[in-house]
Design an enzyme around this catalytic site. Sequence first.
Site, PDB file in Angstrom:
ATOM      1  N   HIS A  65      -9.560  33.516 -14.036  1.00 22.76           N
ATOM      2  CA  HIS A  65     -10.614  33.794 -15.012  1.00 22.76           C
ATOM      3  C   HIS A  65     -10.313  35.081 -15.784  1.00 22.76           C
ATOM      4  CE1 HIS A  65     -14.859  33.929 -16.427  1.00 22.76           C
ATOM      5  NE2 HIS A  65     -14.693  35.239 -16.324  1.00 22.76           N
ATOM      6  N   GLU A  66      -9.888  36.127 -15.074  1.00 24.52           N
ATOM      7  CA  GLU A  66      -9.627  37.405 -15.733  1.00 24.52           C
ATOM      8  C   GLU A  66      -8.359  37.348 -16.594  1.00 24.52           C
ATOM      9  OE1 GLU A  66     -11.786  39.674 -15.924  1.00 24.52           O
ATOM     10  OE2 GLU A  66     -13.108  38.627 -14.530  1.00 24.52           O
ATOM     11  N   HIS A 106      -9.083  35.868 -19.932  1.00 22.44           N
ATOM     12  CA  HIS A 106      -9.645  36.772 -20.938  1.00 22.44           C
ATOM     13  C   HIS A 106      -8.528  37.433 -21.753  1.00 22.44           C
ATOM     14  CE1 HIS A 106     -13.882  36.563 -20.159  1.00 22.44           C
ATOM     15  NE2 HIS A 106     -13.786  36.953 -18.908  1.00 22.44           N
ATOM     16  N   GLU A 108     -16.969  33.766 -21.507  1.00 22.34           N
ATOM     17  CA  GLU A 108     -16.923  33.470 -20.078  1.00 22.34           C
ATOM     18  C   GLU A 108     -16.651  31.990 -19.827  1.00 22.34           C
ATOM     19  OE1 GLU A 108     -16.641  35.784 -18.122  1.00 22.34           O
ATOM     20  OE2 GLU A 108     -17.331  37.385 -19.417  1.00 22.34           O
TER      21      GLU A 108
END
Length: 264
Positions: free
Chosen positions: A134-135, A138, A196
Amino acid sequence: MKKILSILFLSLLVYACAKVPLTGRSQLALVESSEIQPLVNEEYKKVLSQEKVLTNTPQGKEVLKVGNKMAAVVEGFLIREGYNDLAQTFEWEFNLLQSDAVNAWCMPGGKVAFYTGILPITQDETGIAVVMGHEIAHAVASHSRERMSNGLLANFGMGVLSTAIGQNPSLTEAIFLQSVGMGSELGMLSFSRKHELEADELGLIFMALAGYDPRQAPIFWERMAAQGGEAPPEFLSTHPGPENRQAKLNQQMERAMKYYRGEF
């Protein structure tokens, strides 16, 4: 005259648009990633100097192991998909920091921080991979650049980053910290939720490519939501609601499982 200026302004906005890799979504890109990176490096070093770094501990080494594994896979995937220039921009760093905060973040260029407070919820290597994917997503999607571009546009018009720093360095720093998920919202909550969900979508693919079962992602987010009670953890403060998030992940699971099985 006003009409001409409006047309010029809209033309500049169109020119300043980019595409998010893999999803194809259009995003605002008033600043170059190379402009942001010096700020990133300075702020990341500041964080490491102010916090207790536990990267050499067993838990820290596990975070580092997952990070390095996923970074290598993601770079290879980006190159295969035609994003060689983007893949070359990353200088990955992964650190575990001592803190009760249930949080993790990734700055542009691949500067990642995990807080020990999130590890009881990740539970194992696969749980770490959910957060790591997920990070990393980004950073791949240049969400920080997009959020900073929106912040600069809202506060300085079409001014470039160097101009914004000269006009109001404190506000520019606040916009930067918010853009990497470390500051106040500055009225950009809606962008954050959009990002997100996009990071969830890409992160699911990234963890699958690295050999981590993507079906564990909704289970992790269930554990995360259960920690919240009335006041959600910082990691969830601007994120989509748990039911919406899990529904989206399950909708994307068939595609992610193909990557997990090596069918792409």
